[in-house]
Design an enzyme around this catalytic site. Sequence first.
Site, PDB file in Angstrom:
ATOM      1  N   CYS A  62       0.393  -1.377   0.082  1.00 52.30           N
ATOM      2  CA  CYS A  62       0.036  -0.073   0.494  1.00 52.30           C
ATOM      3  C   CYS A  62       0.570   1.175   0.048  1.00 52.30           C
ATOM      4  CB  CYS A  62      -0.454  -0.415   1.282  1.00 52.30           C
ATOM      5  SG  CYS A  62      -0.234  -0.651   2.680  1.00 52.30           S
TER       6      CYS A  62
HETATM    7  N1  LIG Z   1      -4.744  -4.303   4.617  1.00 56.90           N
HETATM    8  C1  LIG Z   1      -3.666  -3.477   4.403  1.00 56.90           C
HETATM    9  O1  LIG Z   1      -4.351  -2.476   4.034  1.00 56.90           O
HETATM   10  C2  LIG Z   1      -3.217  -4.192   3.305  1.00 56.90           C
HETATM   11  C3  LIG Z   1      -2.798  -5.556   2.892  1.00 56.90           C
HETATM   12  N2  LIG Z   1      -1.720  -6.118   2.032  1.00 56.90           N
HETATM   13  C4  LIG Z   1      -1.431  -7.543   2.731  1.00 56.90           C
HETATM   14  O2  LIG Z   1      -2.115  -8.314   2.175  1.00 56.90           O
HETATM   15  C5  LIG Z   1      -2.421  -9.759   3.187  1.00 56.90           C
HETATM   16  C6  LIG Z   1      -3.437 -10.043   3.648  1.00 56.90           C
HETATM   17  O3  LIG Z   1      -3.558  -8.470   4.578  1.00 56.90           O
HETATM   18  P1  LIG Z   1      -4.893  -8.221   4.950  1.00 56.90           P
HETATM   19  O4  LIG Z   1      -6.358  -8.590   4.798  1.00 56.90           O
HETATM   20  O5  LIG Z   1      -4.739  -6.933   5.878  1.00 56.90           O
HETATM   21  O6  LIG Z   1      -4.552  -9.406   6.505  1.00 56.90           O
HETATM   22  P2  LIG Z   1      -5.188 -10.133   7.868  1.00 56.90           P
HETATM   23  O7  LIG Z   1      -5.093 -10.084   9.129  1.00 56.90           O
HETATM   24  O8  LIG Z   1      -6.645  -9.297   7.904  1.00 56.90           O
HETATM   25  O9  LIG Z   1      -6.156 -12.203   6.753  1.00 56.90           O
HETATM   26  C7  LIG Z   1      -5.454 -12.697   6.422  1.00 56.90           C
HETATM   27  C8  LIG Z   1      -5.800 -13.434   5.676  1.00 56.90           C
HETATM   28  O10 LIG Z   1      -5.188 -15.239   6.291  1.00 56.90           O
HETATM   29  C9  LIG Z   1      -6.262 -15.937   6.275  1.00 56.90           C
HETATM   30  N3  LIG Z   1      -4.802 -16.733   6.499  1.00 56.90           N
HETATM   31  C10 LIG Z   1      -3.381 -16.977   7.736  1.00 56.90           C
HETATM   32  N4  LIG Z   1      -2.332 -17.444   8.121  1.00 56.90           N
HETATM   33  C11 LIG Z   1      -3.400 -18.352   6.643  1.00 56.90           C
HETATM   34  C12 LIG Z   1      -2.057 -19.513   6.617  1.00 56.90           C
HETATM   35  N5  LIG Z   1      -1.155 -20.294   6.949  1.00 56.90           N
HETATM   36  N6  LIG Z   1      -3.020 -20.636   4.922  1.00 56.90           N
HETATM   37  C13 LIG Z   1      -4.006 -20.333   4.309  1.00 56.90           C
HETATM   38  N7  LIG Z   1      -5.071 -18.495   5.306  1.00 56.90           N
HETATM   39  C14 LIG Z   1      -3.907 -18.409   6.265  1.00 56.90           C
HETATM   40  C15 LIG Z   1      -6.807 -15.773   7.459  1.00 56.90           C
HETATM   41  O11 LIG Z   1      -7.971 -16.365   7.455  1.00 56.90           O
HETATM   42  P3  LIG Z   1      -7.682 -17.861   8.506  1.00 56.90           P
HETATM   43  O12 LIG Z   1      -6.878 -17.719   9.972  1.00 56.90           O
HETATM   44  O13 LIG Z   1      -9.176 -17.966   8.881  1.00 56.90           O
HETATM   45  O14 LIG Z   1      -7.457 -19.184   7.850  1.00 56.90           O
HETATM   46  C16 LIG Z   1      -7.246 -14.382   6.999  1.00 56.90           C
HETATM   47  O15 LIG Z   1      -8.369 -14.216   6.441  1.00 56.90           O
HETATM   48  C17 LIG Z   1      -0.691  -8.929   4.064  1.00 56.90           C
HETATM   49  O16 LIG Z   1       0.373 -10.440   3.192  1.00 56.90           O
HETATM   50  C18 LIG Z   1      -0.931  -8.262   3.899  1.00 56.90           C
HETATM   51  O17 LIG Z   1       0.344  -7.408   4.088  1.00 56.90           O
HETATM   52  C19 LIG Z   1      -1.506  -5.565   1.098  1.00 56.90           C
HETATM   53  C20 LIG Z   1      -1.188  -4.351   1.000  1.00 56.90           C
HETATM   54  C21 LIG Z   1      -2.272  -3.952   2.207  1.00 56.90           C
HETATM   55  C1  LIG Z   2      -0.599   0.502   9.514  1.00 56.76           C
HETATM   56  C2  LIG Z   2       0.199  -0.603   9.124  1.00 56.76           C
HETATM   57  O1  LIG Z   2       0.217  -1.532   9.647  1.00 56.76           O
HETATM   58  N1  LIG Z   2       0.481  -1.087   8.108  1.00 56.76           N
HETATM   59  C3  LIG Z   2       1.424  -1.925   7.809  1.00 56.76           C
HETATM   60  C4  LIG Z   2       1.674  -2.097   5.603  1.00 56.76           C
HETATM   61  C5  LIG Z   2       0.370  -1.869   4.939  1.00 56.76           C
HETATM   62  C6  LIG Z   2       0.511  -3.843   4.538  1.00 56.76           C
HETATM   63  O2  LIG Z   2      -0.382  -4.425   4.636  1.00 56.76           O
HETATM   64  O3  LIG Z   2       1.879  -3.929   3.965  1.00 56.76           O
HETATM   65  P1  LIG Z   2       1.888  -4.973   2.409  1.00 56.76           P
HETATM   66  O4  LIG Z   2       1.108  -3.840   1.626  1.00 56.76           O
HETATM   67  O5  LIG Z   2       3.190  -4.974   2.484  1.00 56.76           O
HETATM   68  O6  LIG Z   2       1.167  -6.107   2.956  1.00 56.76           O
HETATM   69  C7  LIG Z   2       3.074  -1.862   7.520  1.00 56.76           C
HETATM   70  O7  LIG Z   2       3.353  -0.782   8.151  1.00 56.76           O
HETATM   71  O8  LIG Z   2       3.014  -3.130   8.550  1.00 56.76           O
END
Ligand SMILES: NC(=O)C1=CN([C@@H]2O[C@H](COP(=O)(O)OP(=O)(O)OC[C@H]3O[C@@H](n4cnc5c(N)ncnc54)[C@H](OP(=O)(O)O)[C@@H]3O)[C@@H](O)[C@H]2O)C=CC1
Ligand SMILES: CC(=O)N[C@@H](CCC(=O)OP(=O)(O)O)C(=O)O
Length: 346
Positions: free
Chosen positions: A149
Amino acid sequence: MIKAGIVGGTGYTGVELLRLLVSHPEVEVAQVTSRSDAGIPVADMFPSLRGILGINFTEPDPDALAQCDVVFFATPHGVAQSQMPALIERGVRVVDLSADFRIRDAALWAQWYGQPHGCPELIGQAVYGLPERNRAAIAEAQLVACPGCYPTATQLALLPLLENNLVDPSHLIANAASGVSGAGKQAKVANLFAEVADSFKAYASAGHRHLPEIEQGLRDAQSEGQAPAELTFVPHLLPMIRGIHVTAYATLLGEPQDLTALFAERYKSEPFVDVLPAGSHPETRSVKSSNMCRISVVQPQGRDTVVVMSVIDNLTKGASGQAVQNMNIMFGFDESAGLQAAALLP
Ligand SMILES: NC(=O)C1=CN([C@@H]2O[C@H](COP(=O)(O)OP(=O)(O)OC[C@H]3O[C@@H](n4cnc5c(N)ncnc54)[C@H](OP(=O)(O)O)[C@@H]3O)[C@@H](O)[C@H]2O)C=CC1
Ligand SMILES: CC(=O)N[C@@H](CCC(=O)OP(=O)(O)O)C(=O)O
């Protein structure tokens, strides 16, 4: 219609993918996984999907996921590295929202993510999914690594300056601020309402894991012979749910020119970058739940400094919206399919 699977459907980016894909004209959501909630109807957890999506969460099962045309990994770092190879082998196209395949140097990845890379042999196949830089390669890719992000907002703010060699690349600065959903849904004391709701602070100022990813992208944009881009990057936590605001600073080289016009020209064909008139201040609410990045460029009078502000929604252009944009490019759909909604205001 193509069949899509989501691994990690209960998290914040997973449900944002669901929100976008259920109204996508070319996609059927066929599988949504959760280890903790397998067997439960998806719409029981997310009532906004009642009457729209009638399937249950399932365990992540490579045989079932291999029935999909595309699988999104919305999972913590390290998961796609272990579960994706079984799908790649079977010809499934994969869009990874995690950081697993963003950095080309496996040793550098291991250094920043604190674990050895679990699948270095696939790193070379991954295309970095920033459409504004890599559209042609994304169209051909089997594996797309969606940018983070902060890296999305920061690179879109600085790329036109580096592509045109307009600034001193060795002294770039970006102050960034994110809403709390950026930290994901898993419980952490630091993200409790009482900890974040009435405060504002920087974090990871000595080195955030997005720094090597951003520098890699900026260096890719530079022409040969330039000093490599070096960035001071300081993220902050904002007391709001979604949205990122980046303010980037650089020192101009050469004669002054109209940089707003240069940015507008650079992004004029981009469906999801909007360059605002000079003097504007982009607001995160103007991109909330939308896939748009809004940018404004400021040239303080009498100074050799340029300031670029950029805003995105971390869950949309910063994650799931950009993932859908990449899927659209991979499958030859209209790049904006499923992504036309304007921002939620106020
Ligand atoms: N939040 C954000 O703004 C952003 C996030 N990202 C990236 O996207 C990814 C997801 O982020 P986010 O949605 O915030 O994360 P969350 O923690 O909100 O959700 C993670 C999901 O992954 C599942 N999960 C966890 N471990 C496993 C596993 N070993 N095998 C299969 N499923 C698994 C969980 O469900 P369950 O445990 O029930 O299986 C849950 O649905 C991360 O890598 C994050 O860094 C990228 C850009 C922005
Ligand atoms: C507010 C906050 O904690 N933000 C996350 C970045 C967001 C994220 O999910 O990072 P990826 O895009 O690499 O998956 C952090 O600083 O690690």
